[in-house]
Design a protein around this motif. Sequence first.
Motif, mmCIF file in Angstrom:
data_model
loop_
_atom_site.group_PDB
_atom_site.id
_atom_site.type_symbol
_atom_site.label_atom_id
_atom_site.label_comp_id
_atom_site.label_asym_id
_atom_site.label_seq_id
_atom_site.Cartn_x
_atom_site.Cartn_y
_atom_site.Cartn_z
ATOM 1 N N TYR A 1 29.401 131.297 60.933
ATOM 2 C CA TYR A 1 29.327 130.426 59.763
ATOM 3 C C TYR A 1 29.315 128.948 60.161
ATOM 4 N N TRP A 2 29.902 128.624 61.290
ATOM 5 C CA TRP A 2 29.965 127.226 61.728
ATOM 6 C C TRP A 2 30.259 127.229 63.214
ATOM 7 N N ARG A 3 30.118 126.034 63.850
ATOM 8 C CA ARG A 3 30.317 125.941 65.287
ATOM 9 C C ARG A 3 31.279 124.797 65.583
ATOM 10 N N ARG A 4 32.351 125.120 66.251
ATOM 11 C CA ARG A 4 33.331 124.080 66.574
ATOM 12 C C ARG A 4 32.661 122.953 67.354
ATOM 13 N N GLY A 5 32.951 121.700 66.981
ATOM 14 C CA GLY A 5 32.386 120.555 67.694
ATOM 15 C C GLY A 5 30.982 120.172 67.251
ATOM 16 N N HIS A 6 30.383 120.945 66.338
ATOM 17 C CA HIS A 6 29.037 120.647 65.842
ATOM 18 C C HIS A 6 29.106 120.397 64.339
ATOM 19 N N THR A 7 28.454 119.359 63.873
ATOM 20 C CA THR A 7 28.245 119.252 62.429
ATOM 21 C C THR A 7 27.263 120.363 62.041
ATOM 22 N N ASP A 8 27.163 120.629 60.762
ATOM 23 C CA ASP A 8 26.251 121.684 60.336
ATOM 24 C C ASP A 8 24.806 121.355 60.738
ATOM 25 N N GLU A 9 24.438 120.083 60.693
ATOM 26 C CA GLU A 9 23.071 119.698 61.102
ATOM 27 C C GLU A 9 22.861 120.019 62.583
ATOM 28 N N GLY B 1 22.993 119.536 53.026
ATOM 29 C CA GLY B 1 23.197 120.917 52.581
ATOM 30 C C GLY B 1 24.291 121.603 53.377
ATOM 31 N N ARG B 2 25.176 122.307 52.680
ATOM 32 C CA ARG B 2 26.245 123.084 53.318
ATOM 33 C C ARG B 2 26.380 124.400 52.567
ATOM 34 N N ARG B 3 26.492 125.496 53.293
ATOM 35 C CA ARG B 3 26.578 126.780 52.618
ATOM 36 C C ARG B 3 28.026 127.147 52.302
ATOM 37 N N TYR B 4 28.234 127.586 51.087
ATOM 38 C CA TYR B 4 29.579 127.969 50.628
ATOM 39 C C TYR B 4 29.555 129.255 49.829
ATOM 40 N N THR B 5 30.504 130.118 50.149
ATOM 41 C CA THR B 5 30.621 131.418 49.491
ATOM 42 C C THR B 5 31.103 131.249 48.050
ATOM 43 N N ILE B 6 30.535 132.052 47.177
ATOM 44 C CA ILE B 6 31.051 132.120 45.804
ATOM 45 C C ILE B 6 32.262 133.048 45.848
ATOM 46 N N ILE C 1 34.839 128.189 44.303
ATOM 47 C CA ILE C 1 34.541 128.078 45.737
ATOM 48 C C ILE C 1 35.809 127.604 46.444
ATOM 49 N N ASP C 2 36.124 128.244 47.582
ATOM 50 C CA ASP C 2 37.278 127.836 48.394
ATOM 51 C C ASP C 2 36.769 127.106 49.633
ATOM 52 N N PHE C 3 37.186 125.848 49.763
ATOM 53 C CA PHE C 3 36.703 125.003 50.865
ATOM 54 C C PHE C 3 37.784 124.827 51.924
ATOM 55 N N VAL C 4 37.417 124.941 53.187
ATOM 56 C CA VAL C 4 38.324 124.541 54.257
ATOM 57 C C VAL C 4 38.379 123.016 54.257
ATOM 58 N N ALA C 5 39.617 122.482 54.206
ATOM 59 C CA ALA C 5 39.817 121.035 54.276
ATOM 60 C C ALA C 5 40.134 120.728 55.737
ATOM 61 N N HIS C 6 39.067 120.487 56.513
ATOM 62 C CA HIS C 6 39.248 120.379 57.965
ATOM 63 C C HIS C 6 39.242 118.926 58.415
ATOM 64 N N GLY C 7 39.862 118.073 57.622
ATOM 65 C CA GLY C 7 40.020 116.682 58.047
ATOM 66 C C GLY C 7 39.030 115.740 57.407
ATOM 67 N N VAL D 1 36.300 114.394 58.033
ATOM 68 C CA VAL D 1 35.013 114.379 58.740
ATOM 69 C C VAL D 1 33.996 115.143 57.903
ATOM 70 N N GLY D 2 32.722 114.965 58.226
ATOM 71 C CA GLY D 2 31.682 115.733 57.563
ATOM 72 C C GLY D 2 31.552 115.357 56.100
ATOM 73 N N TYR D 3 30.983 116.283 55.319
ATOM 74 C CA TYR D 3 30.705 116.023 53.909
ATOM 75 C C TYR D 3 31.460 116.976 52.986
ATOM 76 N N ALA D 4 31.290 118.276 53.244
ATOM 77 C CA ALA D 4 31.749 119.253 52.260
ATOM 78 C C ALA D 4 33.276 119.322 52.180
ATOM 79 N N GLY D 5 33.921 119.513 53.325
ATOM 80 C CA GLY D 5 35.378 119.630 53.315
ATOM 81 C C GLY D 5 36.023 118.359 52.776
ATOM 82 N N ARG D 6 35.453 117.232 53.128
ATOM 83 C CA ARG D 6 35.982 115.947 52.670
ATOM 84 C C ARG D 6 35.782 115.795 51.150
HETATM 85 C C1 FAD Z 1 26.881 131.829 54.535
HETATM 86 C C2 FAD Z 1 28.024 130.853 54.778
HETATM 87 C C3 FAD Z 1 29.115 130.860 53.917
HETATM 88 C C4 FAD Z 1 30.170 129.956 54.122
HETATM 89 N N1 FAD Z 1 31.230 129.977 53.243
HETATM 90 C C5 FAD Z 1 32.233 129.070 53.394
HETATM 91 C C6 FAD Z 1 33.330 129.017 52.461
HETATM 92 O O1 FAD Z 1 33.378 129.780 51.469
HETATM 93 N N2 FAD Z 1 34.309 128.097 52.678
HETATM 94 C C7 FAD Z 1 34.271 127.235 53.756
HETATM 95 O O2 FAD Z 1 35.180 126.413 53.884
HETATM 96 N N3 FAD Z 1 33.249 127.262 54.644
HETATM 97 C C8 FAD Z 1 32.231 128.147 54.482
HETATM 98 N N4 FAD Z 1 31.189 128.151 55.364
HETATM 99 C C9 FAD Z 1 31.233 127.224 56.507
HETATM 100 C C10 FAD Z 1 30.785 125.805 56.128
HETATM 101 O O3 FAD Z 1 29.447 125.821 55.659
HETATM 102 C C11 FAD Z 1 30.878 124.933 57.408
HETATM 103 O O4 FAD Z 1 32.214 124.911 57.851
HETATM 104 C C12 FAD Z 1 30.342 123.508 57.242
HETATM 105 O O5 FAD Z 1 30.040 123.007 58.539
HETATM 106 C C13 FAD Z 1 31.309 122.527 56.581
HETATM 107 O O6 FAD Z 1 30.647 121.286 56.386
HETATM 108 P P1 FAD Z 1 31.357 119.854 56.466
HETATM 109 O O7 FAD Z 1 30.405 118.900 55.876
HETATM 110 O O8 FAD Z 1 32.729 119.955 55.874
HETATM 111 O O9 FAD Z 1 31.552 119.571 58.005
HETATM 112 P P2 FAD Z 1 30.369 119.238 59.081
HETATM 113 O O10 FAD Z 1 29.769 117.919 58.794
HETATM 114 O O11 FAD Z 1 29.435 120.396 59.170
HETATM 115 O O12 FAD Z 1 31.198 119.167 60.445
HETATM 116 C C14 FAD Z 1 32.062 118.082 60.778
HETATM 117 C C15 FAD Z 1 33.059 118.539 61.859
HETATM 118 O O13 FAD Z 1 33.956 119.508 61.295
HETATM 119 C C16 FAD Z 1 33.940 120.715 62.044
HETATM 120 N N5 FAD Z 1 34.112 121.869 61.119
HETATM 121 C C17 FAD Z 1 33.202 122.389 60.262
HETATM 122 N N6 FAD Z 1 33.708 123.442 59.607
HETATM 123 C C18 FAD Z 1 34.987 123.592 60.046
HETATM 124 C C19 FAD Z 1 36.014 124.527 59.753
HETATM 125 N N7 FAD Z 1 35.848 125.525 58.864
HETATM 126 N N8 FAD Z 1 37.200 124.382 60.398
HETATM 127 C C20 FAD Z 1 37.391 123.403 61.314
HETATM 128 N N9 FAD Z 1 36.440 122.491 61.643
HETATM 129 C C21 FAD Z 1 35.249 122.592 61.009
HETATM 130 C C22 FAD Z 1 32.579 120.722 62.732
HETATM 131 O O14 FAD Z 1 32.584 121.533 63.898
HETATM 132 C C23 FAD Z 1 32.369 119.262 63.029
HETATM 133 O O15 FAD Z 1 33.056 118.903 64.204
HETATM 134 C C24 FAD Z 1 30.134 129.053 55.199
HETATM 135 C C25 FAD Z 1 29.017 129.044 56.059
HETATM 136 C C26 FAD Z 1 27.970 129.945 55.841
HETATM 137 C C27 FAD Z 1 26.781 129.916 56.765
#
Ligand code: FAD
Length: 269
Positions: free
Chosen positions: A244-252, A74-79, A91-97, A99-104
């Motif tokens: 919304y997120w923590r640098r260096g931490h996955t969402d879990e 589960g990952r939270r994303y703004t409408i 939905i606008d996603f940060v493409a942060h490399g 890693v992880g699930y949502a951005g990828r």
């Molecule tokens: C209420 C709410 C609304 C949100 N809305 C949005 C939205 O509209 N768009 C959006 O992009 N995000 C949004 N987020 C943030 C998003 O849920 C997190 O960034 C999430 O961790 C991304 O999941 P992931 O699977 O891509 O990476 P994860 O598996 O969670 O993390 C993998 C690695 O990437 C890093 N990482 C995670 N997010 C970022 C980032 N933004 N920039 C750089 N590094 C990152 C982590 O620290 C970790 O090291 C929202 C969060 C909340 C709580």
Amino acid sequence: VTAQQQYGTVVETFRLSPTMVRVVFGGDGLAGFEPTEFTDQYVNALFVPEGAPYGVPFDVDEARSLDPAHRPRGRRYTIRSFDADRGLVTIDFVAHGDVGYAGRWAQHARPGDRLQMIGPSGAYRPDPDADWYLFGGDESAIPAIAASIEVLPEGARGVVRVVVDSPAHEFEIPAVDGLDVVWLHRSAAERPDDLLVDAIAALAWPAGRPDVFVHGEAAEVRAVRRHLIAERGIDREAASISPYWRRGHTDEAWREVKSQWLADQSADV
Ligand SMILES: Cc1cc2nc3c(=O)[nH]c(=O)nc-3n(C[C@H](O)[C@H](O)[C@H](O)COP(=O)(O)OP(=O)(O)OC[C@H]3O[C@@H](n4cnc5c(N)ncnc54)[C@H](O)[C@@H]3O)c2cc1C
């Protein structure tokens, strides 16, 4: 109350910037989508790990009872926007490399791909009676900031401070005459983590009661919160400030420490 469940089918994707991907979802799976009145409304999007023995749509309880490696993430994303006439959710996603699930997932999303989501829910909408508006955050908060700016009352005044990597990474903030918008660039900063709090601390503080909305990386948001309460005396109950997120931490990993983090944060000021 059963949370609303639906799935979106990707209609199109765009690059808003080198690190922002816009995904527009449509299809029958969104027929039951009911927006809230909140401009920070978000869904809990469920990403299916590679190799999992199910596809979208799936039964969430069943999927959550599988082997941990196969459970949806589960990952939270703004409408960013909802087009009721056409049944489209953006939905606008940060493409942060890679890693992880949502951005990828978003970086590889193609028309026809599906994403299951629970919600939406939300908490903030600009207070039309505020004297002015303060919006702050990073890329992850810009969708909510942009959606909020779109509903500001006529003649609204305010300040927007947002952090991105470089001038080439600036994207979309709706233009409103009374808004002073400054993009802050990590690439130009010696201490990128301090950009947001430094920029807000440097503001010539307008008179009157601000409506405050600050979200993004946890440590950056916490520094801003401390400043706003301790130095500017804002009303902590009325302000919308959260990580919304923590640098260096996955969402879990982040969710595991988040309640302690929030407790420590309220002890700051
Ligand atoms: C209420 C709410 C609304 C949100 N809305 C949005 C939205 O509209 N768009 C959006 O992009 N995000 C949004 N987020 C943030 C998003 O849920 C997190 O960034 C999430 O961790 C991304 O999941 P992931 O699977 O891509 O990476 P994860 O598996 O969670 O993390 C993998 C690695 O990437 C890093 N990482 C995670 N997010 C970022 C980032 N933004 N920039 C750089 N590094 C990152 C982590 O620290 C970790 O090291 C929202 C969060 C909340 C709580």
